[in-house]
Design a protein around this motif. Sequence first.
Motif, PDB file in Angstrom:
ATOM      1  N   MET A 120       2.236  -0.086  10.872  1.00  0.00           N
ATOM      2  CA  MET A 120       2.987   0.379   9.704  1.00  0.00           C
ATOM      3  C   MET A 120       3.119  -0.747   8.684  1.00  0.00           C
ATOM      4  O   MET A 120       3.002  -0.511   7.479  1.00  0.00           O
ATOM      5  N   ASN A 121       3.318  -1.961   9.158  1.00  0.00           N
ATOM      6  CA  ASN A 121       3.425  -3.092   8.241  1.00  0.00           C
ATOM      7  C   ASN A 121       2.132  -3.307   7.474  1.00  0.00           C
ATOM      8  O   ASN A 121       2.146  -3.632   6.283  1.00  0.00           O
ATOM      9  N   ARG A 122       1.008  -3.096   8.164  1.00  0.00           N
ATOM     10  CA  ARG A 122      -0.266  -3.248   7.465  1.00  0.00           C
ATOM     11  C   ARG A 122      -0.449  -2.161   6.413  1.00  0.00           C
ATOM     12  O   ARG A 122      -1.017  -2.382   5.351  1.00  0.00           O
ATOM     13  N   LEU A 123       0.052  -0.959   6.709  1.00  0.00           N
ATOM     14  CA  LEU A 123      -0.009   0.110   5.709  1.00  0.00           C
ATOM     15  C   LEU A 123       0.937  -0.206   4.554  1.00  0.00           C
ATOM     16  O   LEU A 123       0.621   0.016   3.385  1.00  0.00           O
ATOM     17  N   LEU A 124       2.107  -0.757   4.904  1.00  0.00           N
ATOM     18  CA  LEU A 124       3.090  -1.061   3.864  1.00  0.00           C
ATOM     19  C   LEU A 124       2.604  -2.148   2.913  1.00  0.00           C
ATOM     20  O   LEU A 124       2.972  -2.160   1.740  1.00  0.00           O
ATOM     21  N   GLU A 125       1.768  -3.045   3.425  1.00  0.00           N
ATOM     22  CA  GLU A 125       1.196  -4.066   2.549  1.00  0.00           C
ATOM     23  C   GLU A 125       0.454  -3.396   1.397  1.00  0.00           C
ATOM     24  O   GLU A 125       0.508  -3.841   0.260  1.00  0.00           O
TER      25      GLU A 125
END
Length: 590
Positions: free
Chosen positions: A317-322
């Motif tokens: 999710m953090n990679r998507l949020l980036e």
Amino acid sequence: MPDSAVHKAFPGRPFATIVQYNRPYWKEYGAGAALAVLFVGISLLMPMVFRAVVARLEAGTMTSSVLWAFFGVLVLIAAISGVARYLQRCLMVRASRKFEYDLRNDYFRHVQQLSQDFFHRMQTGDIMARATNDLNYVRMFIGPGIMGTVDLLRLPLTLAMMTYLSAKLTAIALIPLPIISLLVYSFVSLMHRQSKRVQDQFAVVTSRAQENLAGARVVKAYGVATREVDAFKNVSQTYMRESIKLSAIMAFTWPFLGLVMGVTALLVVWRGGLMVVRGSLAFADFSAHLFYVVMLAMPLARFGWTLTLYQRGAAGMNRLLEVFSETPSIQDDEQTQQHVASIRGAVRFEEVSFAYDKLPVLHHVDFYVEAGQTLAIVGLTGSGKSSIVSLLTREYDPTEGRILIDDVDARRLPVSLLRSNIGYVPQETFLFSDTIRANLTLGRPNATPEEIERALNLAQLRETVEEMPEGVDTLLGERGVNLSGGQKQRLAIARAAICDPRVLILDDALSSVDTHTEELILSALKQFLARRTSIIIAHRISTVQHADLILVVDDGRIVERGTHPELLACGGLYADMHERQLLEEEIERE
Ligand SMILES: Nc1ncnc2c1ncn2[C@@H]1O[C@H](COP(=O)(O)OP(=O)(O)OP(=O)(O)O)[C@@H](O)[C@H]1O
Ligand SMILES: [Mg+2]
């Protein structure tokens, strides 16, 4: 257009984002949780039934009909918990798939709106890896992750039942618990680090594959296929190695937990056995207790696994949020003059300078084109011609100076108005693997057959298309026909023309057609361009000689300007180019 996706995504807060996205499905999750409580509760009854059987056997009051009745109860328990488990799975999987669908759509919608500089910074393969692999991890967070969590209910409930049977024996069973927690914790952090490595390496693999497939022709033409295959093998091998390491860590968890649980069971058998012998514990209670101890293994093992799912999901999710936290650098803001509904097409560059990152490419570019006139830009390769027009369509904004369209700063015009009124035929044609019609009507999906025909005529492409097996419905690309470079360019011109733009930009758009076809296209375009502003970038003087104003660009500066005769008269760079091209033509003719 506001980006609704961004309102649901909270950068740096993966859990909050996931909750926000799953709000619409709370009913499914609620029902799923209720079912889980049901089957967890029911399956906890099993050892108690077992206890009753043992108690009767011990007391010598067991009859075969009572035994059958117990058997029936056990089957019923298994059946109810099985059905509840199945229904719960269905609900959770459905909800998590819907969530995945929502998130993926938002991701793509968001990516579509991002500016050029984002695509220069992030590789396509990486963007794709996030949309597939990472998104999958986020979904697993929700599906199996939540199911695993609900399953954790077993832990306190089982302990409660064990305490009810014998507090002392439960205390003994808990002795290895700190060791187990410590082990689970260290395994999980190990797994977390390893799975992050696997995720990163996967992005490398997809990027590499994507580049190689896109550049397959180049790779083959240069005979470097073997080298590329080797390079791919390398990154792929690293990925495999990291994945194997991850599974090794995961695989180690199970037998290890088994060992610890076995030791725990032995402890309970030993101490419990003594208690039974001494008469301080009923045999039936002892056996039910042992049953519960064995049942503990499952939720304990799952606990570690669930934690990994959470960590992987959060990392994904953090990679998507980036990506979600990237905002298009060029978009409407409060200063945008939303009331402007049309443009005439006068273009003025005022002392415009521009740099890609820190690399300056344009210096004090200054010119004016009246609406309806034709501006031509010539210059050596790399002199900055394409950069000038990319500022006009606001692919980028100038670093200094202003661009005015009808005397309004281009930055104050609605981006959509600007883009729909400027027809841009880029230097590198891009066609989708779709029909000719779909490619042609990209910016005008409702074009009538007459409009399509007119556009094709304008680009001298009608006959070519009519000769194709299915006319305008012929498929292009991998599963269809391939167009030549010149045909592609002509289709791109037709695609821009059909949108009826006020300003038409042709960036070297006739470079791949022969001089004869070029002349035909230019004379066909003449009428079309009569009331429009046109900006023509070309290397051939013959293409630009009739322009109202010709700019000669050198090293990011306008070094000469005027009409064809004026420029020839001043005997500078333009006159040189002209002379050289005349010579070349003569040589070709001989
Ligand atoms: N996306 C980019 N990032 C960084 N530098 C760039 C980028 N695009 C172009 N440049 C640099 O800007 C300079 C001008 O490039 P530009 O494409 O505008 O030249 P051009 O006149 O259109 O050349 P050509 O006739 O070959 O199309 C070149 O030095 C190029 O290296
Ligand atoms: Mg160019």
